[in-house]
Design a protein around this motif. Structure first.
Motif, mmCIF file in Angstrom:
data_model
loop_
_atom_site.group_PDB
_atom_site.id
_atom_site.type_symbol
_atom_site.label_atom_id
_atom_site.label_comp_id
_atom_site.label_asym_id
_atom_site.label_seq_id
_atom_site.Cartn_x
_atom_site.Cartn_y
_atom_site.Cartn_z
ATOM 1 N N VAL A 16 0.848 -1.146 0.021
ATOM 2 C CA VAL A 16 -0.010 -0.146 0.011
ATOM 3 C C VAL A 16 0.885 1.307 -0.065
ATOM 4 N N ALA A 17 1.930 1.388 0.794
ATOM 5 C CA ALA A 17 2.721 2.629 0.923
ATOM 6 C C ALA A 17 3.388 2.802 -0.465
ATOM 7 N N ALA A 18 4.069 1.739 -1.034
ATOM 8 C CA ALA A 18 4.348 1.954 -2.411
ATOM 9 C C ALA A 18 3.465 2.433 -3.441
ATOM 10 N N ILE A 19 2.100 2.125 -3.526
ATOM 11 C CA ILE A 19 1.104 2.743 -4.277
ATOM 12 C C ILE A 19 0.959 4.003 -3.999
ATOM 13 N N LEU A 20 0.710 4.267 -2.793
ATOM 14 C CA LEU A 20 0.500 5.491 -2.419
ATOM 15 C C LEU A 20 1.499 6.609 -2.772
ATOM 16 N N GLN A 37 3.275 6.349 -5.259
ATOM 17 C CA GLN A 37 3.050 6.558 -6.708
ATOM 18 C C GLN A 37 1.844 7.529 -6.927
ATOM 19 N N GLY A 38 1.131 7.674 -6.088
ATOM 20 C CA GLY A 38 0.101 8.560 -6.141
ATOM 21 C C GLY A 38 -1.326 7.771 -6.505
ATOM 22 N N GLY A 39 -1.186 6.422 -6.238
ATOM 23 C CA GLY A 39 -2.236 5.512 -6.342
ATOM 24 C C GLY A 39 -3.196 5.555 -5.138
ATOM 25 N N LYS A 40 -4.329 4.722 -5.238
ATOM 26 C CA LYS A 40 -5.103 4.506 -4.177
ATOM 27 C C LYS A 40 -5.267 3.099 -3.698
ATOM 28 N N ALA A 41 -5.129 2.825 -2.466
ATOM 29 C CA ALA A 41 -4.929 1.710 -1.990
ATOM 30 C C ALA A 41 -5.022 1.588 -0.474
ATOM 31 N N ARG A 42 -5.613 0.353 0.087
ATOM 32 C CA ARG A 42 -5.657 0.147 1.711
ATOM 33 C C ARG A 42 -5.364 -1.152 1.696
ATOM 34 N N ALA A 43 -4.912 -1.787 3.025
ATOM 35 C CA ALA A 43 -4.537 -3.151 3.120
ATOM 36 C C ALA A 43 -5.679 -3.510 4.203
ATOM 37 N N LEU A 44 -5.694 -4.905 4.072
ATOM 38 C CA LEU A 44 -6.765 -5.889 4.745
ATOM 39 C C LEU A 44 -6.041 -7.110 4.970
#
Ligand SMILES: NC(=O)c1ccc[n+]([C@@H]2O[C@H](COP(=O)([O-])OP(=O)(O)OC[C@H]3O[C@@H](n4cnc5c(N)ncnc54)[C@H](O)[C@@H]3O)[C@@H](O)[C@H]2O)c1
Length: 100
Positions: A46-50, A52-59
């Protein structure tokens, strides 16, 4: 941006193929739900995606267990996420059977 306004669940997404798939969906505009039995690894994806400006959350979830699959469905599926698809990476027999 083929996945704008779409939610994508990726299991086994703490690294490897699932991590790469997560990054690719995010680059296409998806809100990625990064799930893995390895919670720390999922947070790293998630941190790597964020970054890069992306949207993500962990579950964190174990998809070899019925309750792990249920937790994902209850957390992610409509009405919380009206448009959802799923990519499942851990392909051990137990996990694959559970997802079906
Ligand atoms: N890497 C390859 O070239 C390749 C080729 C063909 C098939 N595969 C298969 O594709 C799958 C993914 O490969 P990979 O290289 O990304 O593996 P990987 O080990 O790097 O990633 C698998 C991820 O699944 C997670 N995981 C394992 N069991 C889980 C469970 N019960 N619930 C939730 N998460 C779980 C792990 O924590 C890990 O983050 C594997 O089943 C592998 O056998 C890989």
């Amino acid at each position: 941006m083929r996945f704008n306004d779409k939610t994508v669940i990726v299991t086994g997404a703490a690294g490897g193929i699932g991590g790469a798939i997560s990054a690719r969906f995010a680059a296409e505009g998806a809100q990625v739900v990064v799930t893995d039995v390895n919670a720390e690894g999922a947070e790293a994806t998630v941190a790597a995606i964020l970054a890069q400006g992306g949207k993500a959350r962990a579950l964190a979830s174990d998809i070899a267990q019925p309750e792990g699959c249920r937790a994902i469905v209850e957390n992610v599926m409509p009405p919380k996420a009206p448009s959802t698809c799923c990519a499942t990476m851990p392909a051990s027999t137990g996990a694959a059977t559970c997802w079906r």
